[in-house]
Design an enzyme around this catalytic site. Structure first.
Site, PDB file in Angstrom:
ATOM      1  N   SER A   1       5.411  -7.059   3.202  1.00 26.45           N
ATOM      2  CA  SER A   1       5.770  -6.580   3.433  1.00 26.45           C
ATOM      3  C   SER A   1       7.086  -8.501   4.657  1.00 26.45           C
ATOM      4  CB  SER A   1       5.013  -7.137   5.210  1.00 26.45           C
ATOM      5  OG  SER A   1       4.004  -8.261   5.189  1.00 26.45           O
TER       6      SER A   1
ATOM      7  N   GLU B   1       9.447  -4.532  12.069  1.00 25.44           N
ATOM      8  CA  GLU B   1       9.155  -3.044  11.490  1.00 25.44           C
ATOM      9  C   GLU B   1       8.092  -2.118  11.900  1.00 25.44           C
ATOM     10  OE1 GLU B   1       7.378  -3.850   7.226  1.00 25.44           O
ATOM     11  OE2 GLU B   1       9.187  -2.205   6.621  1.00 25.44           O
TER      12      GLU B   1
ATOM     13  N   LYS C   1      -1.305  -6.864  -9.982  1.00 23.00           N
ATOM     14  CA  LYS C   1      -2.595  -6.895  -8.698  1.00 23.00           C
ATOM     15  C   LYS C   1      -2.222  -5.446  -6.887  1.00 23.00           C
ATOM     16  CE  LYS C   1      -3.187  -8.160  -4.215  1.00 23.00           C
ATOM     17  NZ  LYS C   1      -3.751  -7.356  -3.505  1.00 23.00           N
TER      18      LYS C   1
ATOM     19  N   GLU D   1      -5.024  -4.230  -2.123  1.00 22.08           N
ATOM     20  CA  GLU D   1      -6.371  -3.038  -2.088  1.00 22.08           C
ATOM     21  C   GLU D   1      -6.802  -1.879  -1.351  1.00 22.08           C
ATOM     22  OE1 GLU D   1      -4.832  -5.994  -0.565  1.00 22.08           O
ATOM     23  OE2 GLU D   1      -5.185  -6.537   1.041  1.00 22.08           O
TER      24      GLU D   1
ATOM     25  N   CYS E   1       9.933   1.892   3.192  1.00 26.38           N
ATOM     26  CA  CYS E   1      10.724   0.649   3.308  1.00 26.38           C
ATOM     27  C   CYS E   1      11.905   1.580   3.842  1.00 26.38           C
ATOM     28  CB  CYS E   1      10.379  -0.718   2.405  1.00 26.38           C
ATOM     29  SG  CYS E   1      11.296  -0.246   1.185  1.00 26.38           S
TER      30      CYS E   1
ATOM     31  N   PHE F   1       0.083  -1.203  -0.316  1.00 21.04           N
ATOM     32  CA  PHE F   1       0.195  -0.278   0.041  1.00 21.04           C
ATOM     33  C   PHE F   1       1.106   1.278  -0.085  1.00 21.04           C
ATOM     34  CE2 PHE F   1       0.620  -0.375   5.003  1.00 21.04           C
ATOM     35  CZ  PHE F   1       1.198   1.197   4.881  1.00 21.04           C
TER      36      PHE F   1
HETATM   37  P1  NAD Z   1       1.637  -6.820   2.323  1.00 19.35           P
HETATM   38  O1  NAD Z   1       2.640  -7.393   3.113  1.00 19.35           O
HETATM   39  O2  NAD Z   1       0.774  -6.898   3.800  1.00 19.35           O
HETATM   40  O3  NAD Z   1       1.063  -6.815   1.596  1.00 19.35           O
HETATM   41  C1  NAD Z   1       1.847  -6.902   0.373  1.00 19.35           C
HETATM   42  C2  NAD Z   1       0.793  -7.358  -0.793  1.00 19.35           C
HETATM   43  O4  NAD Z   1       0.100  -8.594  -0.446  1.00 19.35           O
HETATM   44  C3  NAD Z   1      -0.475  -6.940  -1.070  1.00 19.35           C
HETATM   45  O5  NAD Z   1      -0.949  -6.356  -2.025  1.00 19.35           O
HETATM   46  C4  NAD Z   1      -1.890  -7.526  -0.395  1.00 19.35           C
HETATM   47  O6  NAD Z   1      -2.786  -7.930  -0.996  1.00 19.35           O
HETATM   48  C5  NAD Z   1      -1.023  -9.019  -0.441  1.00 19.35           C
HETATM   49  N1  NAD Z   1      -1.047 -10.133   0.509  1.00 19.35           N
HETATM   50  C6  NAD Z   1      -1.457  -9.530   2.021  1.00 19.35           C
HETATM   51  N2  NAD Z   1      -1.456 -10.693   2.461  1.00 19.35           N
HETATM   52  C7  NAD Z   1      -1.184 -12.192   1.457  1.00 19.35           C
HETATM   53  C8  NAD Z   1      -1.091 -13.767   2.416  1.00 19.35           C
HETATM   54  N3  NAD Z   1      -1.419 -14.078   3.130  1.00 19.35           N
HETATM   55  N4  NAD Z   1      -0.665 -14.354   0.374  1.00 19.35           N
HETATM   56  C9  NAD Z   1      -0.936 -13.686  -0.214  1.00 19.35           C
HETATM   57  N5  NAD Z   1      -0.496 -12.087  -1.055  1.00 19.35           N
HETATM   58  C10 NAD Z   1      -0.941 -11.729   0.547  1.00 19.35           C
HETATM   59  O7  NAD Z   1       2.049  -5.426   2.873  1.00 19.35           O
HETATM   60  P2  NAD Z   1       1.496  -3.658   2.930  1.00 19.35           P
HETATM   61  O8  NAD Z   1       1.434  -3.787   4.467  1.00 19.35           O
HETATM   62  O9  NAD Z   1       0.940  -3.393   1.932  1.00 19.35           O
HETATM   63  O10 NAD Z   1       3.130  -3.292   2.832  1.00 19.35           O
HETATM   64  C11 NAD Z   1       4.429  -2.956   4.003  1.00 19.35           C
HETATM   65  C12 NAD Z   1       5.306  -3.842   3.215  1.00 19.35           C
HETATM   66  O11 NAD Z   1       6.132  -3.536   2.520  1.00 19.35           O
HETATM   67  C13 NAD Z   1       6.195  -3.081   4.658  1.00 19.35           C
HETATM   68  O12 NAD Z   1       6.559  -3.866   4.926  1.00 19.35           O
HETATM   69  C14 NAD Z   1       7.739  -2.457   4.128  1.00 19.35           C
HETATM   70  O13 NAD Z   1       8.247  -2.466   4.112  1.00 19.35           O
HETATM   71  C15 NAD Z   1       7.098  -3.089   2.639  1.00 19.35           C
HETATM   72  N6  NAD Z   1       8.002  -2.575   1.309  1.00 19.35           N
HETATM   73  C16 NAD Z   1       9.089  -3.524   1.459  1.00 19.35           C
HETATM   74  C17 NAD Z   1       9.208  -2.167  -0.096  1.00 19.35           C
HETATM   75  C18 NAD Z   1      11.273  -3.135  -0.383  1.00 19.35           C
HETATM   76  O14 NAD Z   1      11.441  -2.888  -1.786  1.00 19.35           O
HETATM   77  N7  NAD Z   1      11.720  -3.910   0.031  1.00 19.35           N
HETATM   78  C19 NAD Z   1       9.107  -1.324  -0.306  1.00 19.35           C
HETATM   79  C20 NAD Z   1       7.717  -1.165  -0.346  1.00 19.35           C
HETATM   80  C21 NAD Z   1       6.960  -1.569   1.033  1.00 19.35           C
END
Ligand code: NAD
Length: 499
Positions: free
Chosen positions: A231, A389, A178, A181, A286, A154
């Site tokens: 994450s 985090e 994708k 959401e 991140c 997000f």
């Molecule tokens: P998230 O892991 O909750 O969700 C990321 C994506 O995965 C979303 O599209 C979500 O719909 C999907 N998802 C969620 N649960 C899932 C599951 N059980 N199985 C499959 N798909 C699933 O992350 P978030 O809260 O949207 O974003 C924040 C996180 O992203 C933070 O941890 C941040 O550090 C990380 N991030 C990392 C970078 C990088 O380059 N390393 C860059 C941006 C964000």
């Protein structure tokens, strides 16, 4: 740009916006107001089958479109993005909560990737060697993979999807996106611009959902590669599942980025940079500098000025162009409660709160998901704040006697995205750069996030895979090489033109 105002986000399949009636939907909020502005259908295997089929059907023609023609579409997209820039940025601020200037950064860095991808004819060039044996030549060139998918978090509604699709489609792949959401509207608008730029139907597709939808993408036999950002627990799982399915995968995860403050650091500039690193985008980056280690006298020199600066920050709604705060809301009420709870736990464990953002009140937007900036000092290495985090506007400060001790603290945690040092000593900076176990290092730069031409080189639990996102590694990820060895025989008695 049709259908952007519809409350239920449509899918984008084979060049058509498609409304579906979903049993389950997720709400999209304006975090500044705490109000619902749209919803997304939580799709499953049936919808994934449909978008993948559309992408598969579009692949042969798009693969055969010359790279310079594919680049022309991206040049047109770039112009359309510039024309719609301010409108898109206000949309980012509205669905995410970040300030307008942060939204401008989000989109600008994404446009950088489009510009990089416009150079695809050069980037795709192969290698050749004539006469590897007498009369035999060899060359290697790059081919697209087929249908590739991007699954996004997000926190950067524009940039993270734009890390993926410009390079993927420039290489000749077709794409299934994708989006998160929580923030689906920005890419819906941007894909409207791709349509306007003349991208052929089926080259870009959108499907919405959460775990069920992602699992269907991971299991789909016609999806060749997965680019994921989110994450760490999910990134690790995505990497495992996609690898088991024989897919190519890059999965960027979470982070806990250490910022080392040396006693000789320039006070004013360091304090400003540490504030920006920790509280930019309300800490939902991140590459946020979420954890400072003050070495020796640095704590006493820098922390009073930092606490003063942070206390003067204004928090407020970001969806009004005319009046912008220093920091916006966090993404949801649940996330606000989680971050606040982690500060409570950190304080209970003995850390000292120097600036407390837990009770931030914003009169003009009482239902927004606001937290003020928090600085919490004397955090011990075993404090609960160090176990996860935080991903919110919280700067945890640890103390160390020496640079070696500070690096040891940084290297003790499992992540490895970014790390920064503030110092005037070249020797200290050099030692830090060499010893710290993180893939992106800043020397007097608080957020060392690389631009589009460089790879985003997270290490350890911040990245699962081999080829990183962006830059030439991105081109490598979205292509496979073919190596051809050629020999031509002469006709008859050796006269080439004899017959
Ligand atoms: P998230 O892991 O909750 O969700 C990321 C994506 O995965 C979303 O599209 C979500 O719909 C999907 N998802 C969620 N649960 C899932 C599951 N059980 N199985 C499959 N798909 C699933 O992350 P978030 O809260 O949207 O974003 C924040 C996180 O992203 C933070 O941890 C941040 O550090 C990380 N991030 C990392 C970078 C990088 O380059 N390393 C860059 C941006 C964000």
């Amino acid at each position: 740009m049709k259908s952007t105002e519809d409350p239920l986000c449509p899918l984008y399949v084979g060049g058509e916006w498609k409304q579906i009636t979903a049993q389950a939907v997720a709400s999209v909020y304006n975090p500044s107001r705490g109000s619902v502005i749209a919803s997304v259908p939580m799709c499953g295997a049936a919808e994934v089958d449909e978008v993948v089929a559309a992408a598969k059907a579009a692949f042969p023609d798009w693969r055969d479109t010359p790279p310079n023609e594919r680049a022309q579409v991206l040049f047109r997209v770039k112009i359309l993005l510039e024309d719609a820039f301010e409108e898109l940025c206000l949309g980012i601020s509205t669905e995410h909560g970040k300030t307008l200037s942060e939204a401008r950064g989000d989109l600008r860095r994404g446009i950088d990737v489009v510009e990089f991808a416009c150079g695809i004819p050069t980037l795709l060039m192969g290698e050749s060697l004539e006469n590897i044996a007498r009369g035999i030549d060899c060359h290697t060139d790059r081919h697209p993979l087929g249908v590739v998918a991007g699954i996004c978090p997000f926190n950067f509604p524009a940039l993270v999807p734009m890390w993926m699709w410009p390079i993927a489609i420039a290489c000749g792949n077709t794409f299934v996106l994708k989006p998160s959401e929580k923030v689906p509207l920005t890419m819906q608008r941007v894909v409207g611009l791709l349509e306007k730029a003349g991208l052929p139907p089926g080259v870009m597709n959108i499907v919405h959902g959460g775990r069920e939808c992602v699992d269907a993408i991971l299991e789909h036999p016609d999806v060749a590669a997965i680019s994921f950002v989110g994450s760490t627990p999910i990134a690790r799982e995505i990497h495992r599942k996609a690898s088991l399915q024989g897919k190519r995968v890059q999965a960027a995860g979470g982070a806990k980025n250490f910022v080392i403050l040396m006693p000789d650091a320039d006070v004013e500039r360091t304090v400003e940079a540490v504030k920006d690193g920790a509280f930019g985008c309300a800490g939902e980056r991140c590459m946020a500098g979420s954890t400072a280690v003050a070495v020796g006298e640095a704590g006493d020199r820098l922390l009073p000025a930092l606490a003063d600066l942070v206390s003067s920050m204004k928090v407020g709604p970001t969806d009004v162009r005319e009046v912008q705060p220093d920091m916006g809301a966090v993404i949801s009420a649940e996330h606000k409660a989680r971050v606040s709870g982690l500060v409570d736990a950190g304080e209970r464990a003995g850390a000292k709160v120097l600036a407390d953002g837990r009770k931030a009140a914003v009169d003009e937007a009482p239902d927004g998901f606001f937290l003020g900036p928090t600085v919490i000092d004397q955090v011990a290495p075993d404090n609960p704040l160090m176990e996860t985090e935080v991903f919110g506007p919280v700067l945890a400060v640890l103390r160390a006697k020496t640079l070696d001790d500070a690096v040891e603290l940084a290297n003790r945690q499992a992540f490895g995205n970014g790390a920064a040092i503030f110092t005037n000593s070249g020797k200290a900076a050099r030692e830090f750069r060499r010893q710290v176990s993180a893939g992106m290092v800043g020397i007097n730069v608080g957020v060392p996030a690389p631009l589009a031409y460089f790879p985003f080189t997270g290490w350890n639990d911040s990245f699962f895979g081999d080829l990183h996102i962006q830059g030439k590694e991105g081109v490598e990820f979205f292509t496979k090489r073919k190596t051809t060895t050629t020999r031509w025989f002469s006709f008859g008695d050796g006269e080439i033109w004899a017959k």
